[in-house]
Design a protein around this motif. Structure first.
Motif, PDB file in Angstrom:
ATOM      1  N   LEU A  94     -37.449 -18.878  42.869  1.00  0.00           N
ATOM      2  CA  LEU A  94     -36.641 -17.929  43.662  1.00  0.00           C
ATOM      3  C   LEU A  94     -36.847 -16.592  43.457  1.00  0.00           C
ATOM      4  CD1 LEU A  94     -33.827 -17.501  45.496  1.00  0.00           C
ATOM      5  CD2 LEU A  94     -32.721 -17.913  43.191  1.00  0.00           C
ATOM      6  N   VAL A  95     -36.711 -16.140  42.195  1.00  0.00           N
ATOM      7  CA  VAL A  95     -36.728 -14.801  41.587  1.00  0.00           C
ATOM      8  C   VAL A  95     -38.311 -14.449  41.951  1.00  0.00           C
ATOM      9  CG1 VAL A  95     -36.974 -13.553  39.588  1.00  0.00           C
ATOM     10  CG2 VAL A  95     -35.190 -15.178  39.714  1.00  0.00           C
ATOM     11  N   SER A  96     -39.238 -15.254  41.706  1.00  0.00           N
ATOM     12  CA  SER A  96     -40.635 -14.913  42.181  1.00  0.00           C
ATOM     13  C   SER A  96     -40.620 -14.493  43.455  1.00  0.00           C
ATOM     14  CB  SER A  96     -41.467 -15.689  42.085  1.00  0.00           C
ATOM     15  OG  SER A  96     -42.840 -15.826  42.149  1.00  0.00           O
ATOM     16  N   GLU A 102     -40.871  -7.565  47.008  1.00  0.00           N
ATOM     17  CA  GLU A 102     -40.238  -6.143  46.648  1.00  0.00           C
ATOM     18  C   GLU A 102     -38.695  -6.362  46.785  1.00  0.00           C
ATOM     19  OE1 GLU A 102     -42.804  -3.112  47.724  1.00  0.00           O
ATOM     20  OE2 GLU A 102     -44.749  -4.105  47.069  1.00  0.00           O
ATOM     21  N   GLN A 103     -37.942  -7.100  46.929  1.00  0.00           N
ATOM     22  CA  GLN A 103     -36.525  -7.128  47.065  1.00  0.00           C
ATOM     23  C   GLN A 103     -35.642  -6.899  45.751  1.00  0.00           C
ATOM     24  OE1 GLN A 103     -35.513 -10.193  49.774  1.00  0.00           O
ATOM     25  NE2 GLN A 103     -36.383  -9.163  51.468  1.00  0.00           N
ATOM     26  N   LEU A 104     -36.521  -6.818  44.505  1.00  0.00           N
ATOM     27  CA  LEU A 104     -35.741  -6.659  43.377  1.00  0.00           C
ATOM     28  C   LEU A 104     -35.895  -5.097  43.144  1.00  0.00           C
ATOM     29  CD1 LEU A 104     -37.331  -9.504  41.069  1.00  0.00           C
ATOM     30  CD2 LEU A 104     -34.699  -9.564  42.202  1.00  0.00           C
ATOM     31  N   SER A 105     -34.589  -4.628  42.621  1.00  0.00           N
ATOM     32  CA  SER A 105     -34.176  -3.311  42.308  1.00  0.00           C
ATOM     33  C   SER A 105     -34.616  -3.353  40.611  1.00  0.00           C
ATOM     34  CB  SER A 105     -32.875  -2.875  42.572  1.00  0.00           C
ATOM     35  OG  SER A 105     -31.928  -3.523  41.534  1.00  0.00           O
ATOM     36  N   GLN A 106     -34.754  -2.086  40.292  1.00  0.00           N
ATOM     37  CA  GLN A 106     -34.830  -1.909  38.716  1.00  0.00           C
ATOM     38  C   GLN A 106     -33.735  -2.398  38.030  1.00  0.00           C
ATOM     39  OE1 GLN A 106     -37.789  -0.729  37.233  1.00  0.00           O
ATOM     40  NE2 GLN A 106     -36.772  -1.672  35.620  1.00  0.00           N
ATOM     41  N   GLN A 107     -32.490  -2.226  38.899  1.00  0.00           N
ATOM     42  CA  GLN A 107     -31.103  -2.783  38.027  1.00  0.00           C
ATOM     43  C   GLN A 107     -31.223  -4.205  37.956  1.00  0.00           C
ATOM     44  OE1 GLN A 107     -27.649  -1.586  40.062  1.00  0.00           O
ATOM     45  NE2 GLN A 107     -26.289  -2.814  38.717  1.00  0.00           N
TER      46      GLN A 107
END
Length: 124
Positions: A94-96, A102-107
């Protein structure tokens, strides 16, 4: 586990904001986002009572509603069901998938690192 429709969840979510609450208060909370008729919301409240997600007390001519389940408990169960259904119970795919698209922000990345670091410290 109580199965809720999207509309039922929205009503329950409005109640979780602050409870106990009357039907009028719940209707008012939903009126900003939803174009639902008052009768629709009252029908949804009735369904939630039948499903055991809500309870109520009668106060004169009003019903005062309270949730039977906590938001955190419900979202945890729903998250576990989702991960089980779509990812065979594994969180890494899921996280991968979010990372690859590229939907993960730096936060998001920082929060995930902290969760993993905290988990690792607790395992020692």
């Amino acid at each position: 586990m109580i199965e809720l429709s999207k509309a039922e969840f929205d009503v329950l979510d409005a109640l979780w904001i602050n409870y106990p609450a009357t039907a009028s208060q719940i209707i008012e909370r939903l009126s900003d986002d939803k174009q639902w008729h008052e009768k629709t919301i009252k029908t949804l409240l009735g369904r939630l009572v039948k499903k055991g997600a809500l309870t109520f007390e009668k106060d004169g001519r009003q019903y005062i509603y309270m949730p039977c389940i906590e938001r955190a408990d419900y979202t945890l169960k729903e998250s576990q069901n989702f991960i089980e259904r779509f990812f065979s119970g594994r969180i890494a795919p899921l996280v991968s998938g979010f990372a690859k698209s590229e939907q993960l922000s730096q936060q998001d990345i920082n929060e995930l690192k902290k969760v993993i670091d905290d988990w690792e410290k607790n395992q020692k």
